[in-house]
Design an enzyme around this catalytic site. Structure first.
Site: not given
Ligand code: NAD
Ligand code: TDX
Length: 350
Positions: A130-132, A156, A160
């Site tokens: 992630t970019d975080e 988190y 990562k």
């Molecule tokens: P998500 O939370 O939707 O899915 C995570 C999956 O991992 C789930 O299916 C869960 O059951 C599985 N999991 C969790 N713990 C586990 C364990 N111990 N063993 C096996 N499986 C397990 O997550 P996502 O949003 O799809 O993110 C996927 C990946 O991409 C993550 O590594 C996250 O850090 C990265 N990522 C997410 C975002 C975003 O915006 N969502 C952005 C950049 C990177």
């Molecule tokens: O109820 C809310 N109210 C609110 O203001 C929630 C859930 C979020 N927010 C804000 C927090 C953030 O500034 O909105 C923005 C986006 O929040 P999230 O959807 O929780 O995402 P963020 O915290 O930015 O992280 C996401 O992007 C990077 C994903 O959850 C991560 O898994 C990924 O790595």
């Protein structure tokens, strides 16, 4: 080509499994997922009968189990997405993030190293990050590049960042063929409604309040999940070992502006009066350690591998809203918890 994809029952993982199977007829996928609250096999319902797809329920924190899976299968590569992924949950329970994101990643790296020792040619361990990990940016100031120093702030992002360091350490120490990508915020279908966009779509749909943290001034850089899956496919096949690639949509939005756009789209789709959904907006206590701004410079990926986002945010958000409105059953299954019975109902006894 037999690939191990971890976290394939989650949001991005389900799109990645679908992308690899559809784009590569010679590809077989084993999806390893422990089915936490975020894992939902209904996300992959359309692939269940594909003989090239197999689901294995298992936990990446269990080193013995992961080692056995590698000894029983000759995986050509790993695409690792399994993680605890929600920042608010990491503030409430950091340990779960250390277990899965750090220990789980090291277990996979170690199993791959042992299984592939002396035979690394043509193998690849792809770590999805992630970019975080880069921390936060000033309003209007600069973007994250691949050489931006790591500066994570939430449990988190710290977990990562740690996992990214372990992936590089396995490359430098053991010669494991690894590649990492760091992506900005994803949005699209099948995202668990705890993240901003699906949570707010569901709340507008059901007439509940929209909790905006702080003043809504925080900026996120949004990418359509199918563009992310396409980038992962490209980097998996054409990226260079030991390299990092940033993925992002050059698409920065202040939360407050995004929420207003979403409210306008929802009013239109639900045939409500203009401005009706905005009355649900509430400013609430800010998230602890809330990063102000993320912005990804994805020029390396564009110049080296020719990747660009395929759709605008307005188009992607509209498609996303349409998907959630057309899939109320999916949303209701997730919000009621009924989706957690899916594994027993469909895989019980197999
Ligand atoms: P998500 O939370 O939707 O899915 C995570 C999956 O991992 C789930 O299916 C869960 O059951 C599985 N999991 C969790 N713990 C586990 C364990 N111990 N063993 C096996 N499986 C397990 O997550 P996502 O949003 O799809 O993110 C996927 C990946 O991409 C993550 O590594 C996250 O850090 C990265 N990522 C997410 C975002 C975003 O915006 N969502 C952005 C950049 C990177
Ligand atoms: O109820 C809310 N109210 C609110 O203001 C929630 C859930 C979020 N927010 C804000 C927090 C953030 O500034 O909105 C923005 C986006 O929040 P999230 O959807 O929780 O995402 P963020 O915290 O930015 O992280 C996401 O992007 C990077 C994903 O959850 C991560 O898994 C990924 O790595």
């Amino acid at each position: 080509m037999h690939l191990l994809i971890t976290g394939g029952a989650g949001f991005i993982g389900s799109h990645v499994v679908r992308r690899f199977l559809r784009a590569h007829p010679g590809c077989r996928v084993t999806n390893l997922d422990s089915l936490t609250y975020a894992g939902n096999l209904a996300n992959l319902r359309d692939l269940e009968d594909d003989p090239r797809y197999r689901f294995v329920r298992g936990d990446i924190t269990d080193a013995a189990f992961v080692g056995k899976l590698f000894s029983e299968n000759d995986f050509r590569g790993v695409v690792h997405l399994a993680a605890e992924s929600h920042v608010d949950r990491s503030i409430a329970d950091p340990t779960a993030f250390v277990m899965t994101n750090v220990i789980g990643t090291v277990n996979l790296l170690d199993a791959a190293r042992r299984a592939w020792e002396g035979n690394m040619e043509g193998r690849r361990f792809y770590h999805v990050s992630t970019d975080e990990v880069y921390g936060t940016l000033e309003d209007g100031g600069g973007m994250f590049t691949e050489s931006t120093p790591y500066d994570p702030h939430s449990p988190y992002s710290a977990s990562k960042a740690s996992s990214d360091h372990f992936v590089r350490a396995y490359h430098d120490t053991y010669g494991l063929p690894v590649v990492i990508s760091n992506c900005s915020n994803n949005y699209g279908s099948h995202q668990f409604p705890e993240k901003l966009i699906p949570l707010f779509i569901n709340n507008i749909r059901t007439g509940r309040e929209l909790p905006i943290y702080g003043g809504g001034e925080n900026v996120r850089d949004w990418l359509w999940v199918e563009d992310h899956a396409r980038a992962i496919d490209l980097i998996y096949h054409e990226g260079k070992n030991g390299e990092t690639y940033n993925i992002g949509g050059h698409n920065e939005w202040r939360n407050i502006d995004l929420v207003r756009l979403l409210c306008r789209i929802m009013d239109r789709k639900l045939e409500r009066a203009e401005g009706e959904s905005e009355t649900l907006m509430r400013f609430v206590t800010d998230r602890a350690g809330h990063d102000l701004r993320y912005a990804i410079d994805a020029s390396k990926l564009k110049h080296e591998l020719g990747w660009e986002p395929s759709i605008t945010f307005e188009e992607g958000l509209e498609k996303t809203v349409e998907w959630y409105l057309a899939n109320g059953e999916w949303l209701e299954g997730v919000t009621s918890g009924a989706y957690q019975n899916y594994y027993e109902a469909h895989y019980g006894g197999r």
